[in-house]
Write an enzyme that holds these catalytic residues in place. Structure first.
Site, PDB file in Angstrom:
ATOM      1  CG  HIS A 156      43.758  32.136  31.964  1.00  0.00           C
ATOM      2  ND1 HIS A 156      42.310  31.176  31.390  1.00  0.00           N
ATOM      3  CD2 HIS A 156      43.510  32.717  32.989  1.00  0.00           C
ATOM      4  CE1 HIS A 156      41.930  31.071  32.896  1.00  0.00           C
ATOM      5  NE2 HIS A 156      42.151  31.674  33.251  1.00  0.00           N
ATOM      6  CG  ASP A 164      54.831  29.046  25.500  1.00  0.00           C
ATOM      7  OD1 ASP A 164      53.524  29.338  26.386  1.00  0.00           O
ATOM      8  OD2 ASP A 164      54.179  27.587  25.342  1.00  0.00           O
ATOM      9  CB  THR A 279      42.473  42.846  46.016  1.00  0.00           C
ATOM     10  OG1 THR A 279      42.620  44.233  46.827  1.00  0.00           O
ATOM     11  CG2 THR A 279      43.800  42.766  46.038  1.00  0.00           C
ATOM     12  CG  ASP A 327      37.952  43.259  48.145  1.00  0.00           C
ATOM     13  OD1 ASP A 327      37.083  43.618  48.676  1.00  0.00           O
ATOM     14  OD2 ASP A 327      39.220  43.758  48.112  1.00  0.00           O
TER      15      ASP A 327
END
Length: 412
Positions: A156, A164, A279, A327
């Site tokens: 994100h 940054d 996963t 998963d």
């Protein structure tokens, strides 16, 4: 798409421009070279889905060692039609005149540029990596779910204004306060690392570098690959709430995802490989309930979802605030079984399963599913390096080294 023009900094010095149809010629030789005899055997499922109604009261931050029941495909009585049922939206159809993709050679040195370097802190803060690793290990040992959260937090951050540390800023109207960011976790881990780092090396190590390295260490603790992280990122001073809405949230089509990745200097291979981070980790039931009850306004469940798995999810997701494993098969293991799940129509999020419904990405899914997990681990490290090297020149030139990751320095 992103408001800022994002550039891939620290990439390979030479690229080859090839059409997507040539992608597997690049990928398959590496798979074949590392292939082993026989097929990968899927691990046994932890529990059958019949017990879900009694055991599905999982909470945020629960002990993964006693996690919720997982779906058991051995209960399947009927098989669904072939996965490539071309049941995707019209704007996801393959364009015969699709633009070529710039694919870096996997052996390229991805971190060779003038902005980032592996020895950046070798003299100014030689203990930087050990401090980061110590704290990440401590926090993940106490709550294993934080490892996946740190990977998501890093994604994100890099997806908006480059890597940054803008997602870490906590003020009114910042990315962190956006609706899309409400389920993000791991901020306290970064704050703890920064507090010790300021004592050891004041105003030296950026929050952006800390988050990048923390995501690498979290991956290793999950059983994933290690990769060298180049350093030298600056902390940005701009964080705008609406920009957080640009990050994919699980309902996008493949065309949108490809465009989003390309706007960040990444490619289709990176899209499929980085999606493999699913996963491990969990998602809120609210992010997938539309697939179970009213997909695309039809009043029915998504046809690309295995019917038995869908029944399990309906029993598991009685409330939108509950959590379910991304998963369904090996939720606590960092491996390539995520891609095998997609072949079995068991992708949890719409964006997951769409990777196998669209011919632009399905061939890569097949390649990663059929290859040994070591190949996925190698390529995951490559793509994570490329993700961590996304920089916006303007943010770097006007950046700083924050003394507190949640706030810009007061002298600016």
């Amino acid at each position: 798409m992103l408001a800022s023009h994002l550039l891939f900094e620290g990439g390979a010095s030479h690229y080859c421009s090839i059409s997507f149809g040539f992608l597997l010629i690049l990928v398959l030789p590496l798979i074949l070279a590392s292939a082993q005899n026989g097929k990968y055997e899927r691990a046994a499922y932890h529990d059958s889905y019949e017990g879900a109604a009694q055991d599905d009261q999982d909470q945020e931050g629960q002990d993964q060692g006693q996690g919720p029941p997982t779906y058991d495909k051995n209960d399947d009585k009927e098989r669904e039609p072939e996965q490539n049922d071309q049941n995707y939206e019209q704007d996801e159809q393959l364009d015969d005149n699709a633009p070529s993709l710039e694919i870096p050679t996997l052996l390229d040195n991805l971190a060779s540029d003038d902005l980032l370097s592996f020895g950046y802190y070798s003299k100014s803060c030689p203990k930087a990596e050990s401090i980061i690793n110590k704290h990440v290990t401590k926090w993940v040992e106490e709550d294993r779910t934080l490892a996946a959260s740190l990977l998501r937090l890093h994604f994100h951050d890099c997806a908006v204004h480059g890597c940054d540390g803008s997602i870490l800023l906590n003020h009114e109207g910042s990315e962190r306060t956006a609706e899309a960011s409400k389920s993000l976790r791991g901020f306290e881990v970064i704050d703890a690392i920064k507090a010790e780092m300021e004592k050891e090396c004041p105003r030296t190590v950026s929050c952006a570098d800390i988050l990048t390295a923390a995501s690498r260490d979290a991956t290793v603790l999950l059983g994933g690959p290690y990769w060298d992280v180049p350093y030298g990122r600056k902390d940005g001073k701009v964080s705008v709430e609406k920009d957080a809405e640009l990050v994919p949230m699980g309902r996008e089509n493949i065309t949108t995802l490809i465009e989003f990745y390309q706007s960040n200097g990444l490619n289709v291979l990176d899209l499929v490989v980085l999606s493999g981070a699913h996963t491990i980790g969990r998602a809120t039931c609210g992010s997938l309930q539309f697939r179970l009850y009213n997909y695309a306004g039809t009043g029915r469940q998504d046809d690309s979802l295995d019917s038995r798995y869908a029944n399990f999810l309906k029993r598991k997701c009685r409330w939108a605030s509950e959590y379910v494993d991304l998963d369904a098969t090996t939720p606590q293991t960092f491996d390539n079984v995520y891609y095998k799940n997609l072949q079995d129509k068991m992708g949890l999020l719409h964006t997951d399963q769409s990777l196998y419904s669209d011919p632009r990405t399905s061939t890569i899914v097949d390649a990663l599913a059929d290859a040994p997990s070591d190949f996925f681990n190698h390529q995951f490290a490559v793509s994570m390096t490329r993700l961590g090297n996304i920089l916006v020149p303007a943010a770097q030139e006007g950046g700083e080294i924050r003394t507190k990751c949640y706030s810009v320095n007061s002298n600016y």
